[in-house]
Design an enzyme around this catalytic site. Structure first.
Site, PDB file in Angstrom:
ATOM      1  N   ASP A 103       7.281   3.363   6.464  1.00  0.00           N
ATOM      2  CA  ASP A 103       5.848   3.668   6.558  1.00  0.00           C
ATOM      3  C   ASP A 103       5.309   2.911   7.777  1.00  0.00           C
ATOM      4  O   ASP A 103       5.457   3.360   8.907  1.00  0.00           O
ATOM      5  CB  ASP A 103       5.223   3.251   5.220  1.00  0.00           C
ATOM      6  N   GLY A 105       6.568   0.189   8.878  1.00  0.00           N
ATOM      7  CA  GLY A 105       7.736  -0.416   9.534  1.00  0.00           C
ATOM      8  C   GLY A 105       7.778  -1.934   9.403  1.00  0.00           C
ATOM      9  O   GLY A 105       8.728  -2.569   9.879  1.00  0.00           O
ATOM     10  N   LYS A 131       7.320   8.021   8.109  1.00  0.00           N
ATOM     11  CA  LYS A 131       5.935   8.419   8.434  1.00  0.00           C
ATOM     12  C   LYS A 131       5.617   7.967   9.860  1.00  0.00           C
ATOM     13  O   LYS A 131       5.099   6.862  10.068  1.00  0.00           O
ATOM     14  CB  LYS A 131       4.953   7.736   7.461  1.00  0.00           C
ATOM     15  N   ASP A 159       8.461   4.828  -6.335  1.00  0.00           N
ATOM     16  CA  ASP A 159       7.640   4.618  -7.535  1.00  0.00           C
ATOM     17  C   ASP A 159       6.147   4.655  -7.268  1.00  0.00           C
ATOM     18  O   ASP A 159       5.689   4.508  -6.127  1.00  0.00           O
ATOM     19  CB  ASP A 159       7.953   3.228  -8.122  1.00  0.00           C
TER      20      ASP A 159
HETATM   21  P1  5GP Z   1       6.276  -0.368   5.207  1.00  0.00           P
HETATM   22  O1  5GP Z   1       6.553  -1.842   5.351  1.00  0.00           O
HETATM   23  O2  5GP Z   1       7.146   0.474   6.152  1.00  0.00           O
HETATM   24  O3  5GP Z   1       4.815  -0.064   5.373  1.00  0.00           O
HETATM   25  O4  5GP Z   1       6.596   0.046   3.737  1.00  0.00           O
HETATM   26  C1  5GP Z   1       7.868   0.129   3.310  1.00  0.00           C
HETATM   27  C2  5GP Z   1       7.967   0.137   1.810  1.00  0.00           C
HETATM   28  O5  5GP Z   1       6.739   0.514   1.177  1.00  0.00           O
HETATM   29  C3  5GP Z   1       8.990   1.162   1.392  1.00  0.00           C
HETATM   30  O6  5GP Z   1      10.275   0.628   1.328  1.00  0.00           O
HETATM   31  C4  5GP Z   1       8.443   1.610   0.043  1.00  0.00           C
HETATM   32  O7  5GP Z   1       8.924   0.745  -0.955  1.00  0.00           O
HETATM   33  C5  5GP Z   1       6.962   1.452   0.171  1.00  0.00           C
HETATM   34  N1  5GP Z   1       6.299   2.721   0.530  1.00  0.00           N
HETATM   35  C6  5GP Z   1       5.844   3.135   1.736  1.00  0.00           C
HETATM   36  N2  5GP Z   1       5.323   4.355   1.696  1.00  0.00           N
HETATM   37  C7  5GP Z   1       5.435   4.758   0.398  1.00  0.00           C
HETATM   38  C8  5GP Z   1       5.088   5.971  -0.293  1.00  0.00           C
HETATM   39  O8  5GP Z   1       4.575   6.966   0.241  1.00  0.00           O
HETATM   40  N3  5GP Z   1       5.379   5.991  -1.623  1.00  0.00           N
HETATM   41  C9  5GP Z   1       5.959   4.945  -2.280  1.00  0.00           C
HETATM   42  N4  5GP Z   1       6.214   5.095  -3.562  1.00  0.00           N
HETATM   43  N5  5GP Z   1       6.303   3.790  -1.660  1.00  0.00           N
HETATM   44  C10 5GP Z   1       6.051   3.719  -0.329  1.00  0.00           C
END
Ligand code: 5GP
Length: 174
Positions: A103, A105, A131, A159
């Protein structure tokens, strides 16, 4: 599908997920065939992706897991905690991190630097979902199953409030 207070609709059916995983597996097989590879799955979300991808990897390799936490509810907190670290010796090995979703990162940046610290021969990332419009990190995934808009997704390992991981299809928030 209802989970707690939110309603989700079918987004990516199982057959499409499996087809995409096959093409990611083919690319990885072409690139890593003769290398000493360790796959590192990121718990909890990546458990289904790791399982289905690894069934299609037919060369000798190691599989391990790490666990971090960053999300609360439906938005990223930006804070990442390490809950289970990597115990394998990865020096001189080719590491492929397996993520369910990238998402912002930020989680990946933290995991990447934790692993890179132990001097692998190479380090790349495969993520089932990505994303690009939310991404603000240093290490974009090399292998991506699906590029998706900034929707909130559940199912197939992902989840909402710890529920909804146990479905074969992927759903999005209605
Ligand atoms: P980031 O650090 O890239 O923003 O988020 C990564 C983590 O957030 C992912 O490994 C996941 O656990 C959670 N995450 C990000 N986007 C989503 C989403 O759309 N749905 C869910 N269930 N978890 C997400």
């Amino acid at each position: 599908m209802q989970i707690e207070d939110k309603e989700f609709e079918l987004y990516i059916p199982s057959a499409e997920i499996q087809k995409t995983i096959s093409s990611v597996a083919e690319r990885i097989k072409n690139d890593y065939q003769d290398k000493d590879v360790i796959f590192v799955g990121v718990l909890n979300g990546a458990f289904m992706f790791v399982s289905d991808l690894l069934k299609q990897i037919d060369f000798k390799c190691e599989v391990s897991f790490i666990k971090v936490a960053s999300y609360e509810g439906t938005s990223s907190t930006g804070k990442v905690h390490e809950l289970i670290g990597l115990v394998n010796d990865i020096k001189d090995k080719h590491v492929i991190i397996l993520e369910d979703i990238v998402d912002t990162g930020l989680t990946l940046d933290k995991i990447y630097s934790m692993i890179d610290h132990d001097k692998p021969s190479s380090l790349e990332v495969a993520s089932l979902l990505y994303k690009p419009n939310a991404f603000n990190g240093k290490h974009p995934p090399k292998y991506v199953g699906f590029e998706i808009p900034n929707d909130f997704i559940v199912g197939y390992g992902l989840d909402y409030m710890e529920y909804g991981r146990n479905t074969v299809d992927i759903y999005k928030l209605k």
